[in-house]
Design a protein around this motif. Structure first.
Motif: not given
Length: 519
Positions: A174-189
């Motif tokens: 279940d390893y994950q690749d690096r996500a796009d910064v915008d996607e990460i911020y979307g989860v945070i927000i």
């Protein structure tokens, strides 16, 4: 007397490879009867609460706020200098810009943050199983989202694009690749927005737990980092300033850094520590109830202890002083730092050069030994006691003064300079500070450039050594706030981010060849 949160140990579910041998039976039961699985355990509100407590325990631990987290923030700022040759090599590497992917401090923070993410995902994923106490369930889920958002904000602001896990890892593949910064911020927000809708005010929860205002304040930070000053202002203005859930500045500045005045009217979110009186510190990752629950900060920065880091000359000379033309010497200097000749131990003892291990500083042209005062418990202890005493002084993560200065920055960026100056003057008007309001001779307010300069000054002197400066530098650098680069070693295109840890690169096949630039 502060309210203590007793963190219970979350059951750790270990994934293992099972060798399956041929068998004539139609079905083979491979479950471990000695381990309770997550789908069996999280059935009640109290069990879900224990899961949330385990997230807080990780945040509180050595890999994060008890030690390595504040080091990583402070070493990547311009607020600190080496106390002397006693500074350990991995910390010196970060301070001098020579960090590499094997750095142990950086690796510890990375691992701690992903442990927070995993434990938060465990709670969020199993929350729907709980039906006995919907109110508690919903609050706990909101706390888990708040803490997951905090962890991902720490990760994305330090490493940029990182693997994004919003579900628990269930198999070794279940390893994950690096996500796009915008996607990460979307989860945070999204996490913080949802948390703010559910979390109670401070009057309706235990001290040390995330509240609605903590979610609003952190979301304000996040949106500012994204350049959304209008959205950030909206979130910050949701924080009440009156009533049982309201916040206001304490009259006494030092109330924000001493043990007896934790959870005061200014504190929005803080991490809880407990001094059991035994000088013990949890040097591992044991988060059971009987483990030490102290912080080592009182040792690392203490003038009569290790004194590994001291204030930088730049920070010390940022404070207004009559010797350099100011109308008044800023009292926050003496509230933030100890220097030779100061009294400690409730006024019974005097600090000497010999007491302070290592380097001296240059303050307004005078060479003198200066050390950090915030969060130290030297104010009430003698040298023999303070020289090795991991303490129980809570780490304040967000306080109302930061909210006011952040509002000032938002208003300045939105073109409302008068409102911006008003927020700054609220901070300067604190009873124990009482600095002259802006504009002053040294800080005129004739233009946006003038106001931004005052914001940068006020943020540095009000919130020095509170592990915020690194985020400010990262946000202000691309906005051209600085007239000169604040970090001496800074190399554009490299030093904005830390390297992905070698262990992560080696263990996660999805990251092959995806190291951050320059490492």
């Amino acid at each position: 007397m502060k309210t203590l949160i007793k963190y219970r140990l979350l059951l750790v579910i270990i994934l293992s490879f099972l060798s399956i041998y041929s068998c004539k039976k139609d079905a083979l039961d491979t479950s471990n009867e000695n381990v309770v699985s997550t789908d069996q355990y999280f059935q009640t509100g109290d069990e879900l609460l224990a899961g949330a407590n385990a997230i807080y325990a990780t945040v509180r631990g050595i890999n994060l706020v008890a030690r390595e987290w504040f080091f990583l923030h402070d070493l990547r700022s311009d607020e600190v200098a080496a106390g002397g040759s006693q500074l350990e090599v991995p910390r010196g590497q970060i301070l001098n810009g020579n960090v590499d992917p094997t750095n142990s401090v950086m690796n510890a923070v990375w691992n701690g943050l992903y442990t927070v993410v995993h434990r938060a995902n465990t709670v969020i994923e199993n929350g729907p199983n709980v039906t006995d106490n919907p109110g508690l369930r919903d609050r706990v889920l909101a706390e888990a989202k708040f803490l997951r958002a905090w962890a991902y904000f720490e990760l994305v602001s330090k490493w940029g694009a990182v693997p994004l896990y919003v579900e628990t890892v269930k198999t070794p593949s279940d390893y994950q690749d690096r996500a796009d910064v915008d996607e990460i911020y979307g989860v945070i927000i999204q996490d913080l927005s949802e948390a703010a809708e559910i979390l109670p005010g401070k009057s309706a929860t235990d001290n040390g737990r995330a509240t609605r205002s903590a979610a609003n304040a952190l979301l304000g930070r996040v949106l500012m980092q994204r350049g959304d000053y209008s959205g950030a202002r909206d979130e910050l203005l949701k924080i009440p300033t009156a009533g049982a859930d309201g916040y206001q500045l304490t009259d006494r500045y030092l109330d924000n850094f001493e043990e007896e005045t934790e959870f005061n009217s200014e504190s929005i979110f803080e991490i809880v520590y407990v001094d059991k009186g035994d000088n013990d510190f949890n040097w591992g990752t044991d988060d059971s109830p009987n483990a030490a629950q102290s912080t080592i900060r009182n040792q690392e920065y203490n003038p009569v202890a290790w004194r590994n880091l001291i204030p930088s000359n730049k920070l010390l000379n940022e404070f207004e002083n009559t010797e350099t033309g100011a109308a008044k010497t800023d009292p926050r200097f003496s509230f933030s730092f100890y220097q030779t000749g100061d009294r400690y131990n409730n006024g019974a003892d005097v600090l000497t050069d010999a007491d302070q291990n290592g380097n001296a500083s240059l303050v307004n042209g005078v060479r003198i030994k200066v050390s950090f005062r915030k969060f130290m418990i030297l104010y009430k202890e003698d040298k023999s006691r303070a020289s090795y005493h991991p303490g129980g002084n809570n780490q304040r993560i967000i306080r109302f003064a930061e909210v006011l200065i952040n509002l000032a920055e938002c208003e300045a960026e939105l073109g409302n300079l008068s409102a911006s100056v008003g927020y700054l003057n609220q901070v300067r008007a604190r009873a124990s500070v009482a600095m002259p309001p802006y504009p002053t001779a040294q800080y005129p307010m004739a233009s946006k450039t003038d106001v931004i300069r005052a914001i940068m000054h006020e943020k540095m002197v009000e919130l020095s050594n509170e592990s915020i400066r690194n985020l400010d530098i990262l946000r202000w650098r691309p906005l051209n706030y600085f007239t000169s680069e604040p970090i001496a070693y800074f190399r554009p295109g490299r030093d904005e981010l830390l390297p992905i840890p070698t262990a992560e690169m080696d263990n996660n096949p999805e990251l092959s060849g995806q190291q951050n630039p320059g490492y």
